[in-house]
Design an enzyme around this catalytic site. Structure first.
Site, PDB file in Angstrom:
ATOM      1  N   LYS A 167       0.845  -1.201   0.000  1.00 40.38           N
ATOM      2  CA  LYS A 167       0.000   0.000   0.000  1.00 40.38           C
ATOM      3  C   LYS A 167       0.879   1.248   0.000  1.00 40.38           C
ATOM      4  CE  LYS A 167      -3.757   2.183   2.655  1.00 40.38           C
ATOM      5  NZ  LYS A 167      -3.148   3.418   3.160  1.00 40.38           N
ATOM      6  N   SER A 189      -2.116   4.883  -3.808  1.00 36.19           N
ATOM      7  CA  SER A 189      -2.615   5.762  -2.761  1.00 36.19           C
ATOM      8  C   SER A 189      -1.562   6.771  -2.352  1.00 36.19           C
ATOM      9  CB  SER A 189      -3.004   4.918  -1.530  1.00 36.19           C
ATOM     10  OG  SER A 189      -3.266   5.720  -0.401  1.00 36.19           O
ATOM     11  N   HIS A 191      -2.111   8.073   0.743  1.00 39.27           N
ATOM     12  CA  HIS A 191      -2.411   7.972   2.172  1.00 39.27           C
ATOM     13  C   HIS A 191      -3.074   9.246   2.695  1.00 39.27           C
ATOM     14  CE1 HIS A 191      -1.301   5.151   5.598  1.00 39.27           C
ATOM     15  NE2 HIS A 191      -2.128   6.039   6.130  1.00 39.27           N
ATOM     16  N   ASP A 221      -6.966   3.762  -3.613  1.00 39.09           N
ATOM     17  CA  ASP A 221      -7.409   4.362  -2.364  1.00 39.09           C
ATOM     18  C   ASP A 221      -7.337   5.882  -2.528  1.00 39.09           C
ATOM     19  OD1 ASP A 221      -8.213   4.465   0.268  1.00 39.09           O
ATOM     20  OD2 ASP A 221      -6.208   4.228   1.092  1.00 39.09           O
ATOM     21  N   GLY A 223     -10.009   9.215  -1.296  1.00 36.31           N
ATOM     22  CA  GLY A 223     -11.080  10.103  -1.707  1.00 36.31           C
ATOM     23  C   GLY A 223     -12.241   9.477  -2.436  1.00 36.31           C
ATOM     24  N   ILE A 224     -12.420   8.159  -2.387  1.00 34.88           N
ATOM     25  CA  ILE A 224     -13.565   7.521  -3.029  1.00 34.88           C
ATOM     26  C   ILE A 224     -14.810   7.812  -2.186  1.00 34.88           C
ATOM     27  CG2 ILE A 224     -14.585   5.355  -3.819  1.00 34.88           C
ATOM     28  CD1 ILE A 224     -12.089   5.934  -5.364  1.00 34.88           C
ATOM     29  N   ARG A 245     -12.921   6.860   4.752  1.00 34.40           N
ATOM     30  CA  ARG A 245     -13.563   7.969   5.461  1.00 34.40           C
ATOM     31  C   ARG A 245     -15.047   8.074   5.164  1.00 34.40           C
ATOM     32  NH1 ARG A 245      -9.686  11.380   7.816  1.00 34.40           N
ATOM     33  NH2 ARG A 245      -7.594  10.590   7.372  1.00 34.40           N
TER      34      ARG A 245
END
Length: 294
Positions: A167, A189, A191, A221, A223-224, A245
């Protein structure tokens, strides 16, 4: 024009710069089912590798996992104690355990062994948590972190008997190095803006997809927030996306809230797939994407 340095703002602007054409003739209701590591899932939406969710609702970490299970989604989990992971895996073992790049490699090896012993479907490492923003190595919840060499990453992967996912990949370089080390998946991502001016994941994604060439799954990853965001990531070559989030507010209602939110996003995704002539996730055509130039 005034540009933002905030990577999350930049990422959102890039998402919103993408427009879709429609393709109605010959379309029908699609399937959103995918297969990851030999297991079938109802949706390409996975939970992000979050941690410390106990203040969101009672038994928040286990509720998060149960919500993913109810929605038929792949589940990811971040840092936490051994007994916490055991509780999560007792709820849902279609889970990937992500391990921080601890300064002490023995901690990493212990967590790999513990996760696979207790039935985790995969393990991984978020390599971008090795450095701080003040010119030193990161410290997370009082625990010292450190950068890892290619050889160290390779040895961690060799120690794992389940798929190992890297990741924090935001370049073709790290994607290729991850594959060379033996990784069975990568998460593109930054992060949640760990560095200012980071390239938006979807901007670099097509280059990474070309380099990976189908060898391993690619997750996205950062802001989806909707089924539309999910579709755009899939259209540019992702195999699945991670949502974090956006699910935390839903978690206030427990596992039911998490499952309801994933299902709602998946239904939105299904609608967009139908409107663009996409019969399955694999059928999504990147040529339906257009960028604003007005």
């Amino acid at each position: 024009m005034e540009y933002s340095k905030d990577s999350n703002v930049i990422t959102r602007q890039y998402f919103d710069s993408m427009l879709l054409e429609t393709r109605y003739i010959g379309t029908d209701l699609p399937s959103t089912e995918i297969t990851l590591y030999g297991e079938k899932f109802a949706t390409p939406i996975t939970t992000a590798a979050l941690s410390h969710l106990h203040d969101v609702c009672e038994n928040g970490m286990e509720a998060f996992a149960e919500g993913a299970k109810k929605a038929g989604a792949f589940h990811m989990v971040g840092m936490g104690e051994d007994d916490e992971l055991e509780g999560i895996l007792s709820v849902y073992n279609k889970t990937a355990k992500f391990i921080k790049p601890h300064e002490n490699d023995e901690v990493v090896y212990h967590k790999i062994e513990h996760a696979q012993k207790n039935g985790a479907m995969a393990v991984g490492m978020d390599i971008d948590h090795s450095l701080s923003g003040n010119g030193g190595y990161d410290v997370v919840c009082g625990l010292p972190m450190h950068t890892k060499s290619f050889e160290q990453i390779r040895d961690f992967i060799k120690a794992s008997q389940v798929p190992f996912i890297i990741k924090g990949v935001l370049s073709v370089y790290d994607a290729e190095k991850s594959i060379e080390a033996g990784a069975k998946g990568i998460i593109v991502s930054h992060h949640h803006g760990i560095m200012n001016y980071a390239v938006p994941p979807l901007m670099i994604l097509p280059e990474i997809v070309k380099a990976v060439d189908g060898q391993i799954p690619i997750f996205v990853d950062c802001g989806i927030m909707s089924g539309m965001d999910v579709f755009k990531a899939l259209a540019l070559g992702a195999d699945a996306v991670c949502v974090g989030r956006d699910l935390m507010e839903a978690l206030k209602k427990g596992s039911t809230g998490v499952a309801e939110r994933i299902n709602a996003m998946n239904l939105e995704l299904k609608s967009i797939m139908a409107r663009t002539g996409s019969h399955s996730v694999k059928d999504i055509d990147p040529s339906v994407i257009h960028f604003r130039n007005f």
